[in-house]
Design an enzyme around this catalytic site. Sequence first.
Site, short mmCIF file in Angstrom:
data_model
loop_
_atom_site.label_atom_id
_atom_site.label_comp_id
_atom_site.label_asym_id
_atom_site.label_seq_id
_atom_site.Cartn_x
_atom_site.Cartn_y
_atom_site.Cartn_z
N THR A 1 0.85 -1.20 0.00
CA THR A 1 0.00 0.00 0.00
C THR A 1 0.88 1.25 0.00
O THR A 1 0.69 2.17 -0.80
CB THR A 1 -0.93 0.00 1.23
OG1 THR A 1 -1.77 -1.16 1.15
CG2 THR A 1 -1.79 1.25 1.29
N ASN B 1 -5.40 -9.63 -7.79
CA ASN B 1 -5.53 -10.33 -6.51
C ASN B 1 -6.80 -11.16 -6.41
O ASN B 1 -6.85 -12.11 -5.64
CB ASN B 1 -5.46 -9.33 -5.34
CG ASN B 1 -6.32 -8.11 -5.55
OD1 ASN B 1 -6.19 -7.40 -6.54
ND2 ASN B 1 -7.22 -7.86 -4.61
N ALA C 1 5.91 -8.29 1.57
CA ALA C 1 6.51 -9.54 2.06
C ALA C 1 5.48 -10.61 2.43
O ALA C 1 5.70 -11.80 2.20
CB ALA C 1 7.38 -9.24 3.28
N HIS C 2 4.34 -10.18 2.98
CA HIS C 2 3.44 -11.20 3.54
C HIS C 2 2.72 -12.03 2.49
O HIS C 2 2.07 -13.02 2.81
CB HIS C 2 2.46 -10.58 4.55
CG HIS C 2 1.37 -9.73 3.98
ND1 HIS C 2 0.08 -10.18 3.88
CD2 HIS C 2 1.34 -8.47 3.52
CE1 HIS C 2 -0.69 -9.21 3.39
NE2 HIS C 2 0.06 -8.15 3.16
N CYS D 1 -9.12 -7.25 1.55
CA CYS D 1 -8.97 -5.86 1.97
C CYS D 1 -10.31 -5.16 2.03
O CYS D 1 -10.48 -4.21 2.76
CB CYS D 1 -8.05 -5.12 1.00
SG CYS D 1 -6.46 -5.89 0.87
N1 PMP Z 1 -1.80 -4.66 -4.05
C1 PMP Z 1 -2.35 -5.88 -4.20
C2 PMP Z 1 -2.57 -6.41 -5.59
C3 PMP Z 1 -2.71 -6.62 -3.08
O1 PMP Z 1 -3.27 -7.82 -3.25
C4 PMP Z 1 -2.49 -6.08 -1.79
C5 PMP Z 1 -2.86 -6.85 -0.55
N2 PMP Z 1 -4.17 -7.32 -0.52
C6 PMP Z 1 -1.92 -4.80 -1.69
C7 PMP Z 1 -1.58 -4.13 -2.84
C8 PMP Z 1 -1.66 -4.17 -0.37
O2 PMP Z 1 -0.55 -4.75 0.24
P1 PMP Z 1 -0.15 -4.50 1.74
O3 PMP Z 1 -0.97 -5.45 2.54
O4 PMP Z 1 1.29 -4.83 1.82
O5 PMP Z 1 -0.39 -3.09 2.05
#
Ligand code: PMP
Length: 391
Positions: free
Chosen positions: A77, A154, A203-204, A328
Site C-alpha cells: 500500500t 488479486n 513480504a506477507h 482488503c
Molecule cells: N496490491 C495488491 C494487488 C494486493 O493484493 C495487496 C494486498 N491485498 C496490496 C496491494 C496491499 O498490500 P499490503 O498489505 O502490503 O499493504
Amino acid sequence: MNGPNGSDTSYLDYNATAPIRPEAAAAVIEAMQSVGNASSMHRPGRQAAYRVDVARQQLADLLNCSPGEIIFTSGATEANNLALRAAYTAGNPLVTTPVEHPAVLETARTVTAEQPDDLVLLPVGTDGLVDLGALDQVFAARHGGVVSLMAANNETGVLTDLRVAAKAACEAGALVHTDATQIIGRLPVDVAELDVDLLSLSAHKFGGPQGVGALYVRRGAPLPHRPLLVGGGQERGWRAGTLNVAGIIGMGAAAMAAHRGLIEEAERIASLRDRLELLLARDLPRCRFNGRRDQRLPGVTSVTFPGVPADAVLAAMPDVAASEGSACASGAPTPSHVLLAMGLSREDADSTIRFSLGYATTAAEVEHAAQAVVRAVTQVRSALAEAHGPR
Ligand code: PMP
C-alpha cells in the site's frame, strides 16, 4: 489433513496473506532478539545495517535488480502510494485499470482529484484481461505521465503482459509502474526484462512478515524526488523512519526461500489448483470459473456458484479459509469492483469465492476443501430452495 499451524483448516487464502515461512519466522525472531538501529554507527548498529544489506541483496536477487534500486516500505500500500504520488504530475495522464487494488485505484483517484481528466482507466474484458491496445489510443492524444498496471490480479489471478505495456508507455515517454504484490515469489519476475520503472511488493504475500514491503525504482528512472515521509533521510531520502530491521530480514529470508525452486513450486501449485477446479466442476456443474484461465497465477481460482451467496457458503464451511471478493474490502458490503468491471452481475459477484493456494498447500487440504465446498454449496442451495422455492 493439516493446514498451516497444524490446524484442521484448509487455508486457501494466500492472496490475503500467506503463512510465514519457517525460515522467515526464525530470521524475524532472531533479529528481534538483537539490538541495533541500522543507522547507528556503533557495532550493534553496523551489524543491523549489515543484515539489512543482506536482505536487500536477497530481494534484489529475486527481482534481478541491484540492491540500490530497492526502497523498503511498510508494504505494498505504501509502495503504491509512494510510486504514484512521485510519478504523477498534474496535467499529465495517469493511466491505470478499473481492476487494480484499492491501494492503486484510491491513490490514483486522490492524486488526480483536481484534474480528473488526467485519470484514464483502460478497458477490461470479460476474461479480466486489460485491453493494452487501448494504450495506443491514449498516447495518440497525449504524451508522458505514468502507466500503472497490476502484474497479477488479486481476485482472479489474471496476468498483465507488462512487456507490451512497457513498450507502448516507453515510446510515449511515460513511466511504468506495476503493482506486483501478487506475483512476486509465485512466478519468476525479472525487472530488467520487464522494463518497468517502478514495482511494488509486499513480504506477507510470499511468506514474509506482514507490515513490510518494498518499491523497486529503476536506476536512472526520471522520477521526481517526492517522498511520502520525510525526516531522518533513511532509504536515500525516499522513506524516512527507523528501518523495520526484523521485518526486512524476515522478508529477505522469505525472498530467498521463495526464489529456490520457484518454477517447480509454481507447477505443483497450479496442478493443485487444477485439481480443485476439476473436483468443483465435477460435483457442482453449474459453477463458473472467472478470468482468463491460460493467463493467470498458478494458485488462484475465482469461482461463481450462481444463486448461492458466498457469505453463506463461507459460513457453512468454517474449516475452509477462503475469501469473497478481496480480503482488503471484506467487512464492506459492496460487491467486488473487479468482478463488476469484468461484467458479472451484482448477484453473481456476491456468489463468488476466491480460493488461493501457495507454497505450503497440500493435496490433502485441496481434497478436504473441495468436499467441504460441495457440501456447503449444496446445503445453502437447499436451504434457499426450501425458503424461496427452487433456484
Ligand atoms: N496490491 C495488491 C494487488 C494486493 O493484493 C495487496 C494486498 N491485498 C496490496 C496491494 C496491499 O498490500 P499490503 O498489505 O502490503 O499493504
